[in-house]
Write a protein that holds these residues in place. Structure first.
Motif, PDB file in Angstrom:
ATOM      1  N   TYR A 104      -3.581   9.772  -4.103  1.00 12.55           N
ATOM      2  CA  TYR A 104      -2.851  10.174  -2.900  1.00 12.55           C
ATOM      3  C   TYR A 104      -1.842  11.260  -3.253  1.00 12.55           C
ATOM      4  CZ  TYR A 104      -0.269   9.778   1.487  1.00 12.55           C
ATOM      5  OH  TYR A 104       0.323  10.035   2.702  1.00 12.55           O
TER       6      TYR A 104
ATOM      7  N   ASP B  59       5.344  12.873   4.397  1.00 13.60           N
ATOM      8  CA  ASP B  59       5.715  11.565   3.870  1.00 13.60           C
ATOM      9  C   ASP B  59       7.212  11.421   3.655  1.00 13.60           C
ATOM     10  OD1 ASP B  59       3.065  10.210   3.394  1.00 13.60           O
ATOM     11  OD2 ASP B  59       2.745  12.021   2.231  1.00 13.60           O
TER      12      ASP B  59
ATOM     13  N   GLU C 239       1.781   4.654  -2.671  1.00 15.00           N
ATOM     14  CA  GLU C 239       1.587   6.039  -2.246  1.00 15.00           C
ATOM     15  C   GLU C 239       2.819   6.910  -2.481  1.00 15.00           C
ATOM     16  OE1 GLU C 239      -1.650   5.574   1.410  1.00 15.00           O
ATOM     17  OE2 GLU C 239       0.487   5.743   1.866  1.00 15.00           O
TER      18      GLU C 239
ATOM     19  N   ASP D 213       0.830  -1.208   0.000  1.00 12.77           N
ATOM     20  CA  ASP D 213       0.000   0.000   0.000  1.00 12.77           C
ATOM     21  C   ASP D 213       0.865   1.260   0.000  1.00 12.77           C
ATOM     22  OD1 ASP D 213      -2.263  -1.563   0.038  1.00 12.77           O
ATOM     23  OD2 ASP D 213      -2.674  -1.284   2.167  1.00 12.77           O
ATOM     24  N   ARG D 214       1.922   1.246   0.797  1.00 16.43           N
ATOM     25  CA  ARG D 214       2.795   2.415   0.885  1.00 16.43           C
ATOM     26  C   ARG D 214       3.590   2.602  -0.403  1.00 16.43           C
ATOM     27  NH1 ARG D 214       2.867   7.240   2.928  1.00 16.43           N
ATOM     28  NH2 ARG D 214       4.530   7.754   4.399  1.00 16.43           N
TER      29      ARG D 214
ATOM     30  N   PRO E  96       1.319  12.865  -1.837  1.00 20.59           N
ATOM     31  CA  PRO E  96       2.351  12.888  -0.798  1.00 20.59           C
ATOM     32  C   PRO E  96       2.869  14.294  -0.569  1.00 20.59           C
ATOM     33  CG  PRO E  96       3.218  11.999  -2.850  1.00 20.59           C
ATOM     34  CD  PRO E  96       1.750  12.173  -3.050  1.00 20.59           C
TER      35      PRO E  96
END
Length: 242
Positions: free
Chosen positions: A231, A237, A210, A206-207, A233
């Motif tokens: 998303y 982040d 992102e 998932d990351r 960032p």
């Protein structure tokens, strides 16, 4: 002063090249740089309001200062550091398929009793608005230097949340891939299966989608489209300074 900007994915396509140079008055910020780009390269203007900007491989805000010599990259939302890692890691951006057995051997150790692996593949049918219903191939592009740094950041975030994870592997394929080809791989090793390996692997993929600057183009028989994420960032982040 002159600023050279690296472009990726849809912005690269719009400009017809991967780098552009513009002049901006000092003192400059990301916002004034974006205004200069929209002025000098009108074809980029539609994508700039939602674009993500990185200055020296750190996610930037509109008020972030920009100076001559900075490494500036601008890209659509995506679909670090040099500190030593406490456990084995394996990070890769590769045109070739990942060698799962070799990756598992790299993460294995006398204290490892479980390795949880997520592997993504190219699917031939897509049921999402704006995308072709049938996919022939995917084209992946990466901001490679920053992507590898962000993979390291994800590993450190995993250890912060699941300290009993013993090793992390993150692989992203680049180039042109056809239906059935492996696209991504995230593997997390632990002493036992109930020590966070499942949760860490899910967090890792998932990351990756992102904050790792990688984009894909969906290609059908008569249509091509870059897939952009939602998303956005920002500085929160970026890696935590140690």
């Amino acid at each position: 002063m002159e600023i050279t900007v690296r472009l990726f994915a849809t912005l690269k396509d719009s400009a017809g090249r991967g780098r552009v140079t513009t002049r901006v008055a000092e003192p400059a910020s990301v916002e004034s740089l974006l205004q200069a780009l929209a002025r000098d390269f009108p074809m980029l203007a539609p994508g700039l309001p939602t674009a993500v900007v990185a200055v020296n491989r750190a996610f930037a805000e509109r008020e972030t200062p920009v100076q001559a010599g900075d490494e500036v990259a601008i890209f659509p939302p995506v679909s670090g550091g040099n500190a030593a890692y406490p456990h084995p890691v394996y990070f890769s951006l590769a045109a070739e398929p990942p060698d799962l057995a070799a990756i598992h051997r790299h993460l294995a150790g006398p204290d490892v009793g479980a390795i949880v692996t997520f592997s993504g593949t190219v699917r031939g049918q897509t049921a999402r608005d704006g995308l072709p219903p049938e996919t022939i191939s995917l084209e992946y592009e990466a901001y490679e230097e920053m992507a590898l740094e962000r993979m390291g950041q994800i590993a450190r975030e995993i250890w912060a949340a699941w300290p009993r994870v013993k090793g992390v592997a993150i692989v992203q394929r680049i180039g042109t891939l056809t239906v059935g080809d492996a696209t991504t791989l995230v593997a997390c090793a632990a002493g036992h299966r109930d020590e966070g390996a499942f949760e860490a692997a899910r967090y890792g993929i998932d990351r990756l989608k992102e904050i790792v600057p990688v984009w894909k183009k969906e290609i059908s028989r008569d249509h091509q489209v870059w897939v952009e994420g939602v998303y956005q960032p920002g500085p929160a982040d970026n890696p935590v300074e140690e």
